[in-house]
Motif scaffolding. Sequence first.
Motif, PDB file in Angstrom:
ATOM      1  N   LEU A   1      -0.152  -4.283   0.051  1.00  0.00           N
ATOM      2  CA  LEU A   1      -0.885  -3.675   1.169  1.00  0.00           C
ATOM      3  C   LEU A   1      -1.291  -2.227   0.903  1.00  0.00           C
ATOM      4  O   LEU A   1      -2.439  -1.857   1.182  1.00  0.00           O
ATOM      5  N   PRO A   2      -0.425  -1.363   0.379  1.00  0.00           N
ATOM      6  CA  PRO A   2      -0.880   0.016   0.105  1.00  0.00           C
ATOM      7  C   PRO A   2      -2.059   0.076  -0.865  1.00  0.00           C
ATOM      8  O   PRO A   2      -2.974   0.889  -0.687  1.00  0.00           O
ATOM      9  N   LYS A   3      -2.051  -0.784  -1.870  1.00  0.00           N
ATOM     10  CA  LYS A   3      -3.163  -0.788  -2.810  1.00  0.00           C
ATOM     11  C   LYS A   3      -4.444  -1.266  -2.150  1.00  0.00           C
ATOM     12  O   LYS A   3      -5.535  -0.723  -2.412  1.00  0.00           O
ATOM     13  N   ARG A   4      -4.350  -2.287  -1.278  1.00  0.00           N
ATOM     14  CA  ARG A   4      -5.543  -2.766  -0.586  1.00  0.00           C
ATOM     15  C   ARG A   4      -6.117  -1.694   0.325  1.00  0.00           C
ATOM     16  O   ARG A   4      -7.339  -1.563   0.465  1.00  0.00           O
ATOM     17  N   ILE A   5      -5.246  -0.906   0.961  1.00  0.00           N
ATOM     18  CA  ILE A   5      -5.723   0.160   1.841  1.00  0.00           C
ATOM     19  C   ILE A   5      -6.413   1.257   1.046  1.00  0.00           C
ATOM     20  O   ILE A   5      -7.496   1.741   1.432  1.00  0.00           O
TER      21      ILE A   5
END
Length: 472
Positions: free
Chosen positions: A26-30
């Motif tokens: 999730l952090p990478k997608r954000i």
Amino acid sequence: MSTDTIARHRRWLNGIPSQPEMSAPLPKRILTNPWTWIGLVFSAVYTACLWAQYAMMTADIPVRDGVVPGINHSAIRDAFWYAMPTLIFWIVLFVIADRFRPQRLLLWYLTLGWGAAVATFVSLHINTWAAKQLSIGGDGDPTTGARAAIYIAPFVEEAAKATVLFWIAILVRYQVVTKLNGIALAGLSAAGFAFTENIMYYARAIMYSSVQINTGDAESAVHEIVWLRGFWTAFGHPLFTMMTGLGLLVALRTHSKVIRVLAPLIGYLLAALLHMMFNSQATFAQGTMRYVIYFAVALPLVASATIYAVRQLFAESRKIRARLTDYVRMGWLQPADPETTSRVRRRSWALMVAATRGWTVLRATLSLQRTLTELAYLRDAEVKGVIDASGQARATELLYQARSLRGLAIDDPRGQRLSLPTLRKQPAVDYPPPNYPGPAGLGGNWPAGPGSAPLGSQQYSRVDPTWGPPPG
């Protein structure tokens, strides 16, 4: 050039988004999502524009006979709270109107912030410059001249408010598919513009009434202008900008190149014309004539716009039902999907039922409704010739996505009940006393009567002490 590259290029030309990669953390997608950085950049721009306007309002203005003091912080703070109820009303109204294909929260924020910060900043500077060119002066504020308010401000302000709509149409035209989307986005931009403008007017009224004795009761004077701008004429900016939004949406959903050019232009000119008429009557109409114009012209226009928006709700419902029925006839959707997706009451009931069954079910139900709605408008774009054959790949993705959500989502809420927790304490169950096996022994099939002895007791199976092996 590979086949995948050609397919991605065709999707990009039609504005169709690619399937997001959900395997990454999730952090990478954000961090890799471009909308994250768009939101951060525009937030910084909005902050800079608002700060520049604040500095301009609080600065002293030199005039011929002295200096006009700037607006103090206390007046701006009070004006902010006076203007807030009107803004909240318009936000709630336009978000509710954008119900069938609701935009992502960031788009709502961008349009609202654009109107409140960038559009007001641009309009303030251009109107001031144009008023100076017309040699209009008045109490240190050249924008109060009649000619600038009538002939310049309508075109400048409507262009400033609508600019964000054209940027959205260029970047994410696939998501803006209904006239209700245009009404909602245009209304939010106009509501933000009116919010900042009302703060300026209210703060000036607070300052003026506090230093001029001829205004009488200062609080009553301020409340009068708050009622005038925040209630009686609060429909002005949303009504004007809505015309540009409607013209833009007509252009996006047609195959004709002529209409694509003329519809936004006509919508913008109509918005500027209505704005010009509004400023004219506010400047020149007096006494009874002002009430005649208000009740005979302004309110019927507002009523017509409201009726049109309500009719669009029913029209969009019929459109979704008709487009999803095409997939039902081909056997790709269930027969209940068109009715469930097209009816607001049934969609709401499905979400309520899902909410009582956990966050996972609620998220799956919301995703299923959004997926089917996108599928309906994708089919509508194919029918109208707005999207070519590259939309079939996206339709296949949506159909597979809907199928994967079936087992968890509430796809047909008819007959479903809310799974609410029981608040009343359940009464204790009065069990009968235990019954022992009856005369049939351990393998019997009916219980013994009351008063029977337990199995294996001395009374029931007495042992003969003389028992032993047979003699001999």
